[in-house]
Scaffold this active site. Structure first.
Site, mmCIF file in Angstrom:
data_model
loop_
_atom_site.group_PDB
_atom_site.id
_atom_site.type_symbol
_atom_site.label_atom_id
_atom_site.label_comp_id
_atom_site.label_asym_id
_atom_site.label_seq_id
_atom_site.Cartn_x
_atom_site.Cartn_y
_atom_site.Cartn_z
ATOM 1 N N THR A 1 0.838 -1.200 0.000
ATOM 2 C CA THR A 1 0.000 0.000 0.000
ATOM 3 C C THR A 1 0.871 1.248 0.000
ATOM 4 O O THR A 1 1.927 1.269 0.616
ATOM 5 C CB THR A 1 -0.923 0.028 1.230
ATOM 6 O OG1 THR A 1 -0.123 0.025 2.417
ATOM 7 C CG2 THR A 1 -1.835 -1.176 1.237
ATOM 8 N N PRO A 2 0.438 2.308 -0.684
ATOM 9 C CA PRO A 2 1.222 3.542 -0.735
ATOM 10 C C PRO A 2 1.279 4.225 0.623
ATOM 11 O O PRO A 2 0.376 4.093 1.443
ATOM 12 C CB PRO A 2 0.467 4.405 -1.756
ATOM 13 C CG PRO A 2 -0.921 3.866 -1.771
ATOM 14 C CD PRO A 2 -0.804 2.401 -1.484
ATOM 15 N N ASN B 1 14.761 0.268 7.869
ATOM 16 C CA ASN B 1 15.333 0.112 6.535
ATOM 17 C C ASN B 1 16.427 1.159 6.276
ATOM 18 O O ASN B 1 16.567 2.133 6.999
ATOM 19 C CB ASN B 1 14.206 0.246 5.503
ATOM 20 C CG ASN B 1 14.632 -0.193 4.115
ATOM 21 O OD1 ASN B 1 15.562 -0.984 3.952
ATOM 22 N ND2 ASN B 1 13.954 0.331 3.108
ATOM 23 N N LYS B 2 17.187 0.909 5.212
ATOM 24 C CA LYS B 2 18.255 1.810 4.756
ATOM 25 C C LYS B 2 19.361 1.970 5.797
ATOM 26 O O LYS B 2 19.984 3.027 5.911
ATOM 27 C CB LYS B 2 17.679 3.178 4.366
ATOM 28 C CG LYS B 2 16.556 3.087 3.330
ATOM 29 C CD LYS B 2 16.079 4.437 2.861
ATOM 30 C CE LYS B 2 14.917 4.298 1.874
ATOM 31 N NZ LYS B 2 14.420 5.579 1.352
ATOM 32 N N ASP C 1 22.129 0.659 5.647
ATOM 33 C CA ASP C 1 23.408 0.837 4.947
ATOM 34 C C ASP C 1 23.751 2.309 4.764
ATOM 35 O O ASP C 1 24.930 2.681 4.669
ATOM 36 C CB ASP C 1 23.377 0.131 3.595
ATOM 37 C CG ASP C 1 22.199 0.580 2.744
ATOM 38 O OD1 ASP C 1 21.070 0.658 3.274
ATOM 39 O OD2 ASP C 1 22.395 0.835 1.545
ATOM 40 N N GLY D 1 -36.160 32.389 -1.157
ATOM 41 C CA GLY D 1 -36.749 33.370 -2.055
ATOM 42 C C GLY D 1 -37.424 32.771 -3.265
ATOM 43 O O GLY D 1 -37.984 33.500 -4.093
ATOM 44 N N SER E 1 -33.802 22.617 2.353
ATOM 45 C CA SER E 1 -33.311 21.225 2.313
ATOM 46 C C SER E 1 -32.362 21.030 1.130
ATOM 47 O O SER E 1 -32.704 20.361 0.155
ATOM 48 C CB SER E 1 -34.477 20.229 2.246
ATOM 49 O OG SER E 1 -35.443 20.570 1.304
#
Length: 607
Positions: free
Chosen positions: A91-92, A145-146, A148, A448, A519
């Site tokens: 998932t992003p 992560n990363k 390294d 109106g 409404s």
């Protein structure tokens, strides 16, 4: 037979989810054709398949999708090892795609939450972790992560783990396994991490983790997906066993009606089964003829789930259009669909601080605890006990969009204490006494346009004909019943909800009710229509162009709105949604108020 593990990767933008998945797919062994077929059968969606995938191509392709601004849905990836099959929901990380993360997490067994070692724990890390806890995921890998890029700094890794654990403990995530890794080089993913980082690689953990909620040990539950009746001699009820086990002869209760019977057969091919357990799709037959419909729940008779129509629930709002209390939505829980309203927002949750905040509406990606009211009772269990009987989605009634996801916490006490009281004098008896059928004439249009004038003339004409009527005018109602409401969108929704309920009671009493309200929203007018009996709601669109309505501005409201002194005024800074299929459209530029009133009376069959 290999076990199947579903997991989700989540975290903030650019924490390296796509790179990590690409590395898993690239480094795992090639999947044989028969294994791939089994994986596809296990999943409802087909995604990228892990057969000799070009690692760089996979990662670059996903990055290109994001750069082009493509709306990314949940991508399901498949791979397998000698020990297990896997379906991973990718998932992003962007906040606007929270709905995608919720979709992926709703069926996941475990979560892999990534953190960029250079950035540490971010707001989106906390958001995704909170959602994982909310959606019942209890086993989490904290994939730092990363590493390294920070020289595999063990001290920094320990600081990130300590920071995350403090937040995880506060939201109930107490089974967290930290792993230092590099998705780019593969260390800690499939290959081991450097020696100073003890523990398994990510793949080793995924292969060995034990999941499962011991669903078979719980009381029997099966939501009915389909009623199978190929001939008069056979009536079967098909569905997925959500919990427990069942055998022929077991006593069961069908909910929400509460009728009891016993299992006659568990139908299968080529032979009937002696037992069915959680996770199996089966067709059941009963010893007795019971009226069972799609969405009903067949459950163990001695320990059935609860039945209620009002709940406290946690809702994740996933739509650009705000959620307003009182607005009507469709609620889908399993195979059951009901009409639902959020009656109150108890509090919104700041996922970064876990602070409870007051809220009158919910915006995109908000998470809140709300009171929910349904138009019918349903069988349920709290989401933390049973995902199938506790998780639901909310659907916009007009566009059919999924706008929210929710988890039932518990039934409100009043749901058990309040029951519909049977009465002997019904609406037909009251209508017969008055010599007329109750009805609601709902005039809508801009301020109106002439609604109140026409409504008053209709009321006078019907009174002259000896009819029993009552006129509900927008301004008059705000002096009494709705004097506590303002003109925000939420207040307007509640204003119409109350008026619709009053109009329904009056129509039940045999009155012809005339209402004159702006409404402005279709959803509320549809809600009012659906409260009434078939054919007893007459929508009248008093159509006047904005310029004409503004020229008739006897109250000076448009002038105030133009000057900025009157906020949320329909037609100026608040929208009006014109009816799409009104029974009567009054063109006020072509008809006088008297002619319009006569047309309405004639349409009622009384002129």
């Amino acid at each position: 037979m290999k076990s199947l593990l579903r997991f989700i990767t989540c975290g903030s933008v650019d924490d390296g989810k796509s790179t990590l998945i690409g590395r898993l797919l690239y480094d795992t062994s090639t999947i044989l054709d028969d294994q791939m077929s089994a994986l596809e059968a296990d999943s409802k969606k087909v995604g990228t398949q892990g057969q000799n995938i070009d690692f760089a191509l996979l990662v670059d392709g996903l990055a290109a999708e994001r750069e082009q601004g493509i709306t990314i849905d949940v991508a399901y990836r498949f791979f397998a090892t000698e020990h297990r099959k896997f379906i991973v929901a990718d998932t992003p990380g962007h906040e606007q795609y929270t709905r995608n993360m919720v979709t992926g997490a709703s069926t996941a067994d475990v979560a892999v939450i990534l953190i960029d070692a250079r950035k540490g724990v971010l707001v989106q890390t906390r958001r995704h972790s909170y959602l994982c806890a909310l959606l019942g995921i209890r086993k989490v890998v904290l994939a730092v992560n990363k590493m390294d890029l920070v020289g595999w700094d063990a001290g920094l890794f320990a600081e990130i783990v300590e920071d995350y654990r403090a937040f995880a403990d506060s939201i109930g995530l107490d089974d967290v396994t930290p792993i230092a890794l590099s998705g780019l080089t593969g260390e800690g993913v499939v290959a081991p991490s450097p020696e100073e980082f003890a523990g398994p690689s990510l793949l080793e953990w995924l292969e060995e983790v034990e999941v499962g909620y011991d669903a078979a040990a719980r009381p029997f539950r099966m939501p009915v997906q389909w009623v199978n009746r190929p001939n008069p001699e056979f009536r079967g009820y098909a569905g997925l066993v959500a919990a427990g086990t069942v055998s022929p002869g077991d006593p069961v209760r069908v909910l929400p009606a509460g009728r009891e019977s016993r299992i006659a057969r568990i139908v299968a091919m080529p032979d009937d089964l002696a037992e069915a357990a959680a996770g199996q799709s089966v067709t059941l037959t009963l010893e007795d003829e019971i009226d069972i419909s799609r969405g009903d729940v067949i459950a163990a008779a001695e320990v059935p789930p609860e039945v209620a129509d009002q709940f406290e629930a946690t809702i994740v709002w996933m739509d650009e259009e705000t959620l307003s209390p009182g607005r009507s939505y469709l609620l889908k829980i399993g195979a059951r669909t009901a009409t639902a309203q959020v009656t109150a927002i108890r509090h919104r949750i700041n996922v970064n601080t876990l602070e409870k905040l007051a809220a009158k509406r919910l915006e995109l990606n908000d998470i809140a605890v709300c009171n929910l009211s349904l138009d019918r009772p349903i069988a349920f269990e709290p989401y933390q006990t049973n995902r199938d009987l506790g998780g639901f989605i909310l659907i916009d009634r007009i566009s059919n969009r999924t706008v929210g996801a929710g988890m039932i916490r518990y039934a409100l006490r009043r749901a058990d204490n309040i029951h519909w009281q049977a009465i002997d004098v019904d609406r037909s008896a009251r209508a017969a006494m008055k010599g007329q059928t109750g009805a609601v004439v709902w005039l809508t249009g801009l301020s109106g346009a002439g609604k109140s004038t026409i409504a008053n003339l209709v009321d006078k004409r019907l009174h002259a004909l000896g009819r029993h009527t009552y006129l509900l005018d927008g301004d008059n109602v705000r002096h009494g019943l709705n004097r506590d409401l303002g003109f925000t969108e939420e207040d307007r929704v509640e204003n119409i909800r109350r008026v619709a309920e009053v109009a329904k009671l009056m129509a039940d009493a045999g009155l012809i009710v005339i209402t004159a309200f702006i409404s402005p929203f279709r959803a509320e007018r549809r809600m009012a229509r659906e409260l009434m009996a078939q054919g007893e709601f007459l929508e009248v669109f008093v159509d006047a162009p904005l310029a004409v309505a503004e020229a008739r501005d006897v109250k000076g409201l448009y002038a105030k709105a133009r000057a900025g002194d009157l906020k949320n005024f329909t037609g100026i800074d608040s929208p009006y949604e014109a009816p799409e299929a009104a029974e009567i459209v009054i063109d006020t530029t072509a008809l006088s108020a008297v002619e319009a009133a006569e047309a309405i009376v004639k349409r009622l069959g009384l002129g």
